[in-house]
Structure formats: C-alpha cells, structure tokens
Write an enzyme that holds these catalytic residues in place. Structure first.
Site, short mmCIF file in Angstrom:
data_model
loop_
_atom_site.label_atom_id
_atom_site.label_comp_id
_atom_site.label_asym_id
_atom_site.label_seq_id
_atom_site.Cartn_x
_atom_site.Cartn_y
_atom_site.Cartn_z
N HIS B 53 0.82 -1.21 0.00
CA HIS B 53 0.00 0.00 0.00
C HIS B 53 0.86 1.26 0.00
CE1 HIS B 53 -3.92 -2.01 1.66
NE2 HIS B 53 -3.84 -2.04 0.34
N HIS B 122 -4.70 -8.80 5.17
CA HIS B 122 -4.94 -7.36 5.09
C HIS B 122 -5.70 -7.14 3.79
CE1 HIS B 122 -4.46 -3.18 5.85
NE2 HIS B 122 -3.54 -2.95 4.95
N ASP B 176 -0.43 -2.66 15.06
CA ASP B 176 -1.48 -1.89 14.38
C ASP B 176 -2.59 -1.60 15.40
OD1 ASP B 176 -3.46 -0.95 12.65
OD2 ASP B 176 -3.66 -2.79 11.50
N HIS B 345 -18.21 -2.39 1.85
CA HIS B 345 -16.80 -2.26 2.19
C HIS B 345 -16.55 -2.83 3.58
CE1 HIS B 345 -12.76 -0.65 2.21
NE2 HIS B 345 -12.97 -0.12 3.38
N SER B 347 -13.20 -3.15 6.49
CA SER B 347 -11.86 -2.65 6.77
C SER B 347 -10.81 -3.75 6.60
CB SER B 347 -11.81 -2.11 8.19
OG SER B 347 -10.48 -1.78 8.54
N HIS B 349 -8.28 -3.70 8.68
CA HIS B 349 -7.59 -3.63 9.97
C HIS B 349 -8.35 -4.36 11.07
CE1 HIS B 349 -4.50 -0.68 8.74
NE2 HIS B 349 -5.43 -0.27 7.90
#
Lengths: 546, 546
Positions: B53, B122, B176, B345, B347, B349
């Site tokens: 990313h 991820h 994270d 959508h 996430s 995370h």
C-alpha cells in the site's frame, strides 16, 4: 426557504443559512439569493418559521430588510431565538413578530392561505410543521421532524392533527428526507441521557459535554443528570449561554434543583462536583472545546482526571477537525467519550419508518421531498413508491424550481432566479463565485506577481522585472529559480519588439504573464496564479491583463 | 516508517507516504523527513516492507536515493508493486530487491538483526509482519493486519508462527491499532461479495464498481461474480490497470473464465453484459468515478439503467467529495449503492477482538501501538490493560520518539530530528510550512498587492499607488472601495515625511502595508494578505517588507 404563491399572495416558510463547503474558503455563511422575492416584496403576507435552528432562521438578519413589513410567525421559543438575532442586527423594533401556540391549533389567514401549525418533535423544543390550505388544496410541510415517543420535554408530535389533515385530503406533502438513508426508527433523544448517567457514575473529576448551542433538550438532560449526581453545571460559549438564557426565561428549559452555576463558581468547586457544557462539538476552531483542547481557553485548563463527552456526530466535512480536537484532548490526559465509543448523539430527523408513518398519517396525493441532497431525494422517492405513492405523484425538485399545483397535477413548471449570496466579514454578496474560485487556485499553488517599470521613450526596462510570490515556494530557498525567471522574463520582453515604443503596455503585460507561467510550469510542474504589472514610469499609466 | 537500531546497524521497516490534510492545500504527498537516517546511511542494512500500500511503499521513489545501496526486502507482490514505482523513477536498475516467501518462514540476517516475515491478512494479498530478533530480545511488528478466517485468496494469517514467537518470548509487540474503536471482529472481505452478488442479480444495465486501486481481493470478487453472472469486466483508471496487471502476472489475481476485457470491447457489449471497475471511490476529482459522474469521462457516459457500487468508506475529510459524486451519479439517472445503503466495504484492519487475540498469541512483555492517531493509541492502551498488560509495559509514542529496549525496560529515551517533507508538483521539500500557511491565508481572505513607484530625487510618487487583488472582492464591483483605498494610501505616504528623500524605501513599504491592512479591515472586517512594493524609478531599487 420555501415560497407558496397564489395570485397576488406569497408566504415564506423558513429563512435559513447554509454553512460554506470546503470549496468555499473564507466564506462565513451562505444565504439564498432572494431576487425573485425582493421584486415581489409587496405581496409577501407573512414569514412562517418552523423552528429556531440556524438553517431555518439564520438568514433573517440579512434578508429581512428586503421582506419587511411582512410579519414573522413562530412559536414562542422560535420567536425568542429570532428576537436575539434581530436585536443584534438592529431590526427588532421594525419587525412584527406574531406568536402562535401550536397546542391551540390556530388557523392563521395570510392572503389566499390559511396556515395551521402542528407540533413536531425535533432536536429543539417548540418545533412545528404547517398545514397550509391553498386555493389548490391542502399542502402539508413537515418541517424537520422525528417521531420521538419519549421526548425530553414530554411534548409529542401532534399525530391527531396530522391524521386530521389526512382525513381532509392532503394534496401535497412536502417532507423532510435528510435521514432517509437510515433504516428503522431514530432513537429517542432520551437514550443519550443513559450514556450521560453512565459517565457521571464513573467520572473521577470534571465532566465536559460538548454539544450544539441549539440542542436545548440535550442541555436539559445534562441538568437533570447533574442534579441526580450532585454536580453544578456551568456553560462555556456565548451562543450556548444566550440560547440557554432564552429557553430558561421562556420555560423551555427547567432547572428545579438550581444546578446551573457561573463558570467562576464552578472554578471554586471540587472537580467531582462540576460539569461544563461547552460549544464546539463540530471542531469549530474558535469554539470553547477547541480552545480547551489546545490549551487556549481563558478560564479552563483540561488534564488528567477530566472526562469529555463529544455529544455530536461530525457533519460531513468536519471529521478531520473533530478528530483533531479529540486527539488533543486525549493528549492533554483527558478521557474522551465520542460517537465511536458510546451512544452520545441521536439525530433530530426521521428515519425510514418514521417517514413511512408520516405518509400513512397524511395520505397525500402528491409528495415533494425536501431538505436533503440529491441522493436523499432519490432514496425518499424509492421509499414513497414502496409505500404506495405512484411514481408520477413524486416530484423531485432543485433549488429555484417552481412546482405548480393545479387540480390536475403537481409538476415542475419552471424556474425562478435563484442562487447563493456569500457572507464574508461585513460584506454580503460582494464575494462571488469568481473570488471563491480565485481563492481555491491561490490555495493550490499560490501566486506570483511580476512587476516591471518601463520607460517608453527610452524604450527600456528601468525597474524590474521584480517577482514577489506567496504560497508558491519559499523565496530564499529558491533564489536560483527566481533569478532564472528574471533572466527569462527579460529575454521574453526584449523579444516583444524593437523597443517598447512599438508594443503597448497591455501586450507587454500579456507577454510577461505567459512567459512567467511557462517558465514556472516547466521548472516546477505547477501552475501558480501569475499577475503581471507593467508600469510606465514616464506617464504613470499601468495596465494589468487578466 | 520504523527504524530499528543496534550498535552500528539500522534496519528500516516500511517507507510510506501520508496524504495531505485539508489544511495542506496544493500538496500532493507528505513524506517523512529522514535527516536522521540520511546521516547514517552507511549503517542501513536493509529496508523491510510489510505490504504494497501507498502508506507503506509510496515514499521509496523519493527517499531511496538517500538510502541506497541498502537492499529492499519484500514478498513477491509487494516487490512487484515497488518495481513499477522504481522503474518510473528510474531507480530500478540501481536497487537490489530481495524477495522472500513468508510460507518458507525465512530468517533474514541484517546486521545485528534477524528478520522473520510472517503472513498476515490485510486488504492486499501477500502482506506480512516481522518477528525481529534483536540483541535486546524479540520484537514483533504486526504490520497492518486483520484476522480474516475466509480470505479471498485463501491465505490465512500465520497463527502458528505468531504463537511460536509467543513461546520464544516477545520482548516488544509493535501493533497496528487504527481500528481499535470498533468492537468485535472485522468482517471477512468475503461479505462484500454477497452484496456484489445481490446487485448483479438485479441490475438491469451496466454495473460500475468503484474501489481502491490496491484492493486486489475486491477486484478478484468482481471477477468471480462477473463470471457467475456472465458479464465482462473492464478496468478504468491507470493505477488500477497497473496494479491488476502486476497481480495477474504474479498470480495473485486469477481470471479463469477470462472475463477481463478491454474498455473498447466492453463498449460493444450489451449493457447487461458489462461491469466496469473504476478508481475514485474517495471522490478524487481526477479519478474515473468523478469524471464519469460529471460527464467528463472520455469513454463512458452514465445514465438511467446503470448501477454504481461505491465500494469504500470515505476516509475522514473526503465525505463531502464522495457525497458530491454520489449526488451527481443519482442526478445522471444511475442507481447508486453506497455504505449507508449496503455492506459494500469492510476494513483491512483488526477490530478489538483481533487486537486482543494478537496480544494473546504473542504474549508480549511490552507493547507499543502504532499506525494510529493519538486517540487510537489511548484506546489501544486501555484495551491492552484490560487484556492484562500492566500500564507500565505500554509505551505511547509520537513521530520521532526513540524507544530504548534494554534488559530492564522499554522507555522513550529521546527524540531524533523528524518532520515532514511536502511533495508539490516536481518539487520535494521546497514547499514548507510557511508556504502552506500562506496558502491557507490566501484561501481565507485573498491577497492585495499595493505598488507605488517613487522618485526620491523629486520626492514624489510618480506611479501609483496601484492595487491588484485576487480572492478578496470582485474588483469591478468594488471600485469605490479601491478608490477609497488609493486615496487613503496616498495620504498615509504623504504623512511619512517631508519628501521621500527622508524616508527610505523600506519605511515607505511598511507604511503602505499597515495603512492598506487597516483600511481594508475597517471597511470589510477582513484581513487579506497585503504585499507592498515600493519601486524607486530613478535607481531601479525596490524593496518589499515582510
């Protein structure tokens, strides 16, 4: 703002402001352009206000001079809030305020119209909608509403009145639709009180509650909870103090245990005995919460042991500002409760089930959704169709659209002059789209001013080219770039003609601009605004090319 | 970017960019200031990248020249994405890329460190975290992660490896924490596919799916769903085409039914046979979705019958832009499915349960939350304490902080030089805080340039004062204001002294500035930036006062 017009009669419903979008930098407020109305001001029979929020009353101080002597109709608290604004604008003595009590179900004649206010629940007390009898039939304007079954002030939406309108036959329902994206029923304002109670139970020190200055019922819940837990409540923020003052005076806010105290008194109390209600829940940089978070508040310093409830949901566009304030509060050592962590805010607008119920109660022949962006109108249309309204009975309108209500149909029949006026500092309407577009361009890449003084008789540059920049590159760090530019510009000017007597000042100016723009784009891949100025030092003329 | 340093050895973990905040107008990208690292470049033993990313690889093209010859370590897809960037920046041939396969559980020696990559889930395939054996103990860097039990590519987080680290004893976990506000478990990426399928079943015409260019697994789900429903998939957007190209080439994206087609081919197919995957889900004005919404896309015109899925959640600050695009799509006649209406959508995370599980698996002696704003760090600290980590074992750090890991403790032991570099057009670092502050000021109230030409020998103004403004008021609409200003400035200059020979150019300049600022503030209650320029036409000197 909504106008109803019939023959020689016009009534106005609401007169609010919009807040500037991120693409409108430096703008304080956005007003509707009322050119159409101003040209017909002698026909305005009344201004009917649904409730006291800024987006419904905020434009009055600016636009009222063009609408007088039309009287303003509103409920008690609404007129109280309007009075303060008109007083500040020195318009109060010239304005006729006509109070109505929605509980009495008055029917107010205004030209060809009969206006019947009805109670609705919203995030401010004393809110109403209007049933308006027109020569073309009954039009129901919901105003901003939700169906709260346990409102803080105990005042329910007047379902009977709405049903009675339905029985009489509603030709057109103009419905709030801004919360149509949310399924189900908007929670009662009361649930926020539960969160408050939980926080009050556990907070070791001071409690700060940030909310909207107009959210009187939220303040009532703070007062009630503080009384329960033996804390005093102090207000920080001018708009909040003003609104609370009026609401207390008019009886819309009650403090039976007298927990409201001055900030000076609060400062003397032990931390665990104090609650502050503060403005700035949207991260507004000049409001109390922001100043507290960044350690710039005159009276209050925040720190470990303090608890802050940010009792609001960020309005789209405000998220970065709100989260910046929350980060700062955490950094200062405070515990912060906000929307991602607890139920600290509920909307004042109807969700899908309530919008359906409004349709069921009023059974309109036609509907026009309003008070939403285009996506809300579209989703409302879908919802209305699911509720049995035929597609051809749903009319989607944009600002400025004229909806014609006749015996046969309800259709968009044209457009009137409309648009926006920007308020910026003391000026209203002087900052327009061109200026705002320039501001955006300035913010993107900055500006370069290129000045030369020439002597046309001598045919030479006598001063400059000088370059001044702002917002482009740090000048001392870019000396080479600037020296290169000057040399480039001198060449460009030399190339214009054999001596300046041949080229007029405008041609030189144009050349200066395009040469500078080309040079800097080539060197930096950016397009700063270039403002050239060629001054003729002999006869003092100058020209600037746009 | 994270550095680990021991004796004469440094390793770097990730090298990403940040995107500018609304308060940083005109800035393209924000890079970390690596002065500290540049001064020690001979000690850099390797750059270890967790995933592909932008916020983890985007700064490489700008900063790598200062870090070479240090090799870059990454998994296959990550290095593929990096290669494209380095190739464009003409750095590829000078860079040593060292691929690792996390499935092999390699242990990479780099100076005093041994780096063991481990697989994590991820929102991009081939993501890893690192277990790093240091002289002070084992440090586990999670990278961006979630625990997806049904990932699209079937590749699970390497729980065994994490547990093995736990068995060996983790001295420090760097975790994270950006999604710590969300209770429970982040849904699997797979649930988005359910929404896709539902939309595909009902859509009468073309389907547009807007997502992030790097969300390879989302593209995989579009390909799979399109194959199921007999549609071809065309890509619109350069970054998307590039990323999909690499992912296909390296086998991270599979198109067994060959549904991927060129946009030209798609244009020839019946509407109900086409899906477009487009960039611009964050409302970026130059991306495909915005251009389609405003009718400015070269290849595609949207209209009634089309369905758009905006398969993203607006990043805070982008809401207004995203909703503007959605409104425009609705207005063009399209049906639009977005976050408020459906699950489009999820996430990438970890939510609270996953963060807890990471703590349970690795059982660290100390933790440092990272990759979050301050509120996230605070909430993570709370979560870690609830999970049994003692308060003194949790260290919250800011950018630039040095965390010292010794046998006794893990503490912030100082700060190194740090900060940001702005990328603007071709310039890196030349636009600094002063320039950005000027841009904000320019956007708020615009700029006024005030120029006079004087003849010191004659002791008089020979040209001007001339005033040019941008972003302040519309000049033609404010002629009176400007004429008033000129008269006021002439008086102010006259008052400076008896003839200009007495006053030097800087004094005049200063006077010009303060007189103009005072005049315009009095008249408009605004504070435009004022740039004065006094030019001496006799000797060509000029001065400007800041």
């Amino acid at each position: 703002m909504l106008l109803l017009e019939s023959g020689e009669d016009i009534i106005v419903v609401d007169c609010g402001v919009a807040f500037p979008e991120p693409e409108q930098p430096g703008i304080d407020l956005v007003l509707p352009d009322i050119t159409y109305l101003r040209q017909r001001r002698d026909r305005v029979r009344g201004i009917f206000i649904t409730h006291g929020h800024e987006d419904h009353i905020g434009a009055l101080p600016f636009l009222l001079p063009d609408l007088l002597p039309a009287p303003i109709y509103g409920s008690r608290l609404t007129l109280g809030l309007i009075s303060v604004k008109l007083d500040e604008a020195k318009l109060l003595s010239r304005t006729e305020l006509r109070e109505f009590d929605p509980n009495q179900r008055p029917a107010i004649a205004a030209g060809a119209f009969i206006v019947e206010p009805f109670r609705v629940c919203h995030s401010i007390p004393d809110a109403v909608g209007f049933g308006i009898t027109t020569p073309a039939g009954l039009v129901v304007v919901t105003g901003d509403f939700k169906f709260d079954e346990t409102p803080i002030d105990g005042v329910l939406t007047d379902y009977d009145h709405l049903a009675a309108f339905g029985d009489r036959g509603v030709r057109l329902l103009i419905s709030d639709c801004v919360h149509v994206e949310t399924p189900g029923h908007t929670p009662s304002e009361r649930v926020v009180g539960e969160t408050y109670r939980e926080v009050f139970r556990g907070a070791p020190g001071r409690i700060f509650i940030a909310t909207f200055a107009s959210l009187i019922s939220r303040v009532q819940q703070v007062i009630d909870t503080a009384a329960e837990y033996g804390r005093g409540v102090a207000l920080l923020g001018r708009s909040l103090e003003k609104n609370v003052g009026i609401a207390l005076e008019l009886g819309y806010l009650k403090d039976p245990s007298a927990v409201l105290i001055d900030a000076q008194v609060a400062a003397q109390l032990p931390n665990e005995r104090v609650v502050y209600v503060v403005t700035g829940a949207q991260g507004e940089p000049m409001a109390a919460l922001s100043r507290i978070a960044s350690g710039q508040h005159r009276e209050v310093t925040i720190g470990a042991g303090d608890t802050v409830i940010v009792s609001a949901t960020p309005i789209p566009g405000n998220e970065t500002a709100v989260f910046r304030v929350i980060n700062r509060l955490f950094r200062a050592g405070a515990e912060v409760i906000y929307g991602q962590r607890a139920l600290v805010h509920v909307s004042g607008h109807a969700s899908q089930d309530e919008l359906r119920r409004m349709l069921e109660l009023t059974r309109p022949a036609h509907v026009v959704p309003c008070h939403g962006e285009h996506r809300h109108l579209m989703l409302y249309a879908e919802l209305a169709m699911e509720a049995g309204i035929p597609a051809e009975a749903i009319t989607l309108v944009e600002n400025g659209d004229v909806v014609e209500i006749s015996a046969d149909q309800v259709v968009v029949a044209g457009q009137v002059e409309h648009g926006y006026l920007f308020v910026d500092g003391r000026t209203v309407g002087e900052v327009g789209d061109v200026v705002v577009r320039d501001r955006r361009a300035l913010a993107q890449d900055g500006i370069l001013m290129v000045v030369v003084g020439i002597d046309r008789e001598l045919g030479q540059i006598v001063v400059g080219p000088e370059i001044v920049s702002r917002g482009f590159v740090h000048v001392t760090a870019s000396r080479e770039l600037m020296e290169g530019a000057k040399a480039h510009l001198r060449e460009a000017l030399d190339a214009v003609g054999n001596g300046f007597e041949m080229a007029d000042v405008n041609t030189l100016s144009r050349e200066l601009k395009s040469a500078a723009a080309a040079y800097f784009h080539r060197e930096t891949r950016r397009r700063p605004m270039v403002v050239p100025m060629v001054m003729d030092v002999q006869n003092g003329s100058r020209s600037e090319w746009h």
